[in-house]
Design an enzyme around this catalytic site. Sequence first.
Site, PDB file in Angstrom:
ATOM      1  CE1 TYR A 134      -3.271  -2.870   0.183  1.00  0.00           C
ATOM      2  CE2 TYR A 134      -3.334  -2.990   2.331  1.00  0.00           C
ATOM      3  CZ  TYR A 134      -3.612  -3.560   1.008  1.00  0.00           C
ATOM      4  OH  TYR A 134      -4.146  -4.368   1.388  1.00  0.00           O
ATOM      5  CG  HIS A 155      -0.972  -8.653   0.525  1.00  0.00           C
ATOM      6  ND1 HIS A 155      -0.570  -7.364  -0.022  1.00  0.00           N
ATOM      7  CD2 HIS A 155      -1.976  -8.556  -0.370  1.00  0.00           C
ATOM      8  CE1 HIS A 155      -1.780  -6.169  -0.027  1.00  0.00           C
ATOM      9  NE2 HIS A 155      -2.374  -6.848  -0.926  1.00  0.00           N
TER      10      HIS A 155
END
Length: 323
Positions: free
Chosen positions: A48, A132
């Site tokens: 992110y 992830h």
Amino acid sequence: MALTLSRLGFGAAPIAGLYTAVDPDTAAATVDAAWDAGVRYFDTAPHYGLGVSERRLGVALAGRDRDAYAVSTKAGRLLVPSGGGGLDDEGGFAVPATHRRVWDLSRDGIRRSLDESLVRLGLDRVDLLYLHDPEDRLDEALATALPALAELRDEGVVAAVGAGSKDGAALTRLVREGGLDVVMVAGRYTLLEQPALTGLFPACAAAGTSVVAAGVFNSGLLASPEPDPGSTYDYGAVPPAVLARARELAAVCAEHGAVLPQAALQFPLRHPLVRSAVVGMRSPAEVERNAALLGDPVDPELWAALEGRGLIPAGAASAAPAP
């Protein structure tokens, strides 16, 4: 899972400039607003904003009682310095492209990822570490990454381990073979669609794996009372049939004195496996809105009406939320 997660979780991708820039002061104020609203679970990732999310979240949480909240971050991609300029167009974040993402699912890569995340966060631990988006690397994930996560858990470095993805089939395999404590399923268990009920949720129930629901607005389509053809669905354009279904959901909500995002946020949390709904928020106003939507229970008859019209699965109207 002994780890306690607040029912509303804070998704920290937007404060790192997902799609549009967010300044540091607004990012900090957004986390403050979440705290004031009772949020005690904060989710981030190196991906992110190329580390910006972790740094901003860490700054905003600094000075708070570390035992009063839970933080999750993710592993699987390392951030490697690059000489490139411009913005992070590849990741979709309005931040300088100072680094590039490099997949590394090895034991050393997982440990290095966590160590670097802790530095960015300014914390001595995270509570939950997810793998992830491993859907395209499942064999490697099972062979090296998940054993590395389990090792960190067994050593007491993290309290729980999991995997996050929008691919329900991939998560199902990881639950069955990988010994996960938690899965974060994005967009696959929402008011609009519930494919996670086939395969993933039964596997989680059998394995004792908890669920965190993310993408509960299907990346924007369910976030407004009147679904708009210009909204996004799974980060792309909205197919006509999907838009029609969303509008039907909105109409039934209105008949029962509710708005679509209110029902969309509350629906996943009705399932006994779902411990938290993580929502990305980029401003104090968004936090206040989502907290209000969750705190204002819909008419219970709404769920029965949606079930009666075939818009949610049979039995969903009488689901018992997790304690």
